[in-house]
Design a protein around this motif. Structure first.
Motif, PDB file in Angstrom:
ATOM      1  N   GLY A   3     -75.019 -34.679  39.789  1.00 22.56           N
ATOM      2  CA  GLY A   3     -73.964 -34.364  41.509  1.00 22.56           C
ATOM      3  C   GLY A   3     -73.313 -32.944  40.893  1.00 22.56           C
ATOM      4  O   GLY A   3     -71.824 -33.704  42.123  1.00 22.56           O
ATOM      5  N   LEU A   4     -72.601 -33.716  38.938  1.00 16.94           N
ATOM      6  CA  LEU A   4     -71.451 -33.042  38.584  1.00 16.94           C
ATOM      7  C   LEU A   4     -71.405 -31.766  38.850  1.00 16.94           C
ATOM      8  O   LEU A   4     -72.138 -31.552  38.330  1.00 16.94           O
ATOM      9  N   ALA A   5     -69.905 -30.657  39.174  1.00 17.65           N
ATOM     10  CA  ALA A   5     -70.123 -29.515  39.252  1.00 17.65           C
ATOM     11  C   ALA A   5     -69.867 -28.761  37.530  1.00 17.65           C
ATOM     12  O   ALA A   5     -69.202 -29.706  37.086  1.00 17.65           O
ATOM     13  N   VAL A   6     -70.469 -28.135  37.084  1.00 20.35           N
ATOM     14  CA  VAL A   6     -69.907 -27.915  35.898  1.00 20.35           C
ATOM     15  C   VAL A   6     -68.798 -26.481  35.770  1.00 20.35           C
ATOM     16  O   VAL A   6     -69.467 -25.120  36.437  1.00 20.35           O
ATOM     17  N   MET A   7     -67.844 -26.576  35.235  1.00 20.76           N
ATOM     18  CA  MET A   7     -66.577 -25.384  35.753  1.00 20.76           C
ATOM     19  C   MET A   7     -66.484 -25.143  34.764  1.00 20.76           C
ATOM     20  O   MET A   7     -66.152 -25.354  33.275  1.00 20.76           O
ATOM     21  N   ASN A   8     -66.129 -23.492  34.302  1.00 19.10           N
ATOM     22  CA  ASN A   8     -65.439 -23.218  33.182  1.00 19.10           C
ATOM     23  C   ASN A   8     -64.269 -22.715  32.605  1.00 19.10           C
ATOM     24  O   ASN A   8     -63.500 -22.379  34.215  1.00 19.10           O
ATOM     25  N   ALA A   9     -63.520 -22.714  32.200  1.00 24.33           N
ATOM     26  CA  ALA A   9     -61.789 -22.466  31.915  1.00 24.33           C
ATOM     27  C   ALA A   9     -61.639 -21.261  32.909  1.00 24.33           C
ATOM     28  O   ALA A   9     -62.345 -20.091  32.409  1.00 24.33           O
ATOM     29  N   ALA A  10     -60.793 -21.742  33.655  1.00 23.77           N
ATOM     30  CA  ALA A  10     -59.678 -20.330  33.791  1.00 23.77           C
ATOM     31  C   ALA A  10     -58.808 -19.542  33.481  1.00 23.77           C
ATOM     32  O   ALA A  10     -57.927 -19.159  33.645  1.00 23.77           O
ATOM     33  N   LYS A  11     -59.479 -18.526  32.510  1.00 28.85           N
ATOM     34  CA  LYS A  11     -59.041 -17.912  31.773  1.00 28.85           C
ATOM     35  C   LYS A  11     -58.386 -16.606  32.995  1.00 28.85           C
ATOM     36  O   LYS A  11     -57.197 -16.496  32.728  1.00 28.85           O
ATOM     37  N   HIS A  12     -59.271 -16.484  33.962  1.00 31.56           N
ATOM     38  CA  HIS A  12     -58.292 -15.360  35.254  1.00 31.56           C
ATOM     39  C   HIS A  12     -57.766 -15.838  35.213  1.00 31.56           C
ATOM     40  O   HIS A  12     -56.510 -15.472  36.227  1.00 31.56           O
ATOM     41  N   VAL A  13     -57.563 -16.982  35.739  1.00 27.52           N
ATOM     42  CA  VAL A  13     -56.498 -17.934  36.725  1.00 27.52           C
ATOM     43  C   VAL A  13     -54.923 -16.739  35.647  1.00 27.52           C
ATOM     44  O   VAL A  13     -54.267 -16.557  36.718  1.00 27.52           O
TER      45      VAL A  13
END
Length: 220
Positions: free
Chosen positions: A93-103
């Motif tokens: 039940g956990l989301a897989v998140m990518n590092a937010a380079k675009h941030v």
């Protein structure tokens, strides 16, 4: 006609728990300690778990349950390129998140300083989005002031001051009379017991260097 819900992109500032091994009990005990120290700041706060240095033997269901029991809300994991680990995280039940380079590329443009001329009362929260925050009066215990940029308090700071909320490591907290419950820059925080007595009640500048908070007298 009832307006339909809309799905839009957005960005939020989340705390990240960086696991250095697969010892979930140790990690969740650390979170529980933080929640106990500053419940107004951490209780029910969303958190992302960075597992890039934690190996490949993580029980995600146990991890999720431990964080929830500690009092925080696990949102997802980051730092995971292993497809098997990603699948197990999703099953828990956990989301897989990518590092937010675009941030970083889309860093917001800073806006004019927000100025508050009245006292900030207990239970009140003020957020200066994409700008600095100046408080010309006192900040009471139980109050919270947040800025994406720097914070200036010309009265007594007794509540919580959170600068650099959108990741600005160069943000600073300037205060004429320091008596806070918590100070934070870019997610790095001190509770009141971390502040040396010689700075208590004095004019100070708080900054961040290599993820460590520094405090120095406010010299004219």
């Amino acid at each position: 006609m009832t307006k339909q819900a809309e799905l839009k992109g957005s960005t939020f500032t989340l705390s990240a728990l960086h696991l250095s091994n697969d010892d979930i009990q140790q990690a969740t005990a650390h979170l529980k300690e933080k929640v106990d120290q500053a419940p107004n700041f951490f209780a029910a706060a969303p958190i992302v778990i960075d597992i890039s240095n934690a190996g490949t033997n993580i029980d995600f269901k146990q991890l999720k349950a431990g964080i929830t029991e500690a009092g925080m809300i696990p949102v997802g994991i980051s730092g995971c390129k292993d497809t098997k680990m990603q699948r197990l995280a999703k099953e828990a039940g956990l989301a897989v998140m990518n590092a937010a380079k675009h941030v970083k590329a889309n860093a917001p443009v800073m806006e004019p300083t927000r100025v508050i001329r009245t006292p900030v009362r207990s239970g009140q929260q003020i957020y200066a989005k994409n700008c600095d925050l100046v408080v010309m009066s006192n900040v009471s215990a139980g109050a919270e002031i947040i800025a994406d940029g720097c914070i200036h308090v010309y009265g007594v700071l007794r509540g919580r001051a959170i600068a650099g909320a959108n990741g600005q490591k160069q943000a600073r907290i300037f205060c004429r009379n320091l008596q806070p419950e918590l100070v934070s820059i870019d997610g790095n925080f001190w509770l009141s017991d971390k502040i040396e007595e010689k700075f208590w009640g004095k004019g100070v500048v708080i900054s961040l260097t290599e993820n460590n908070l520094n405090i120095e007298p406010l010299a004219l």
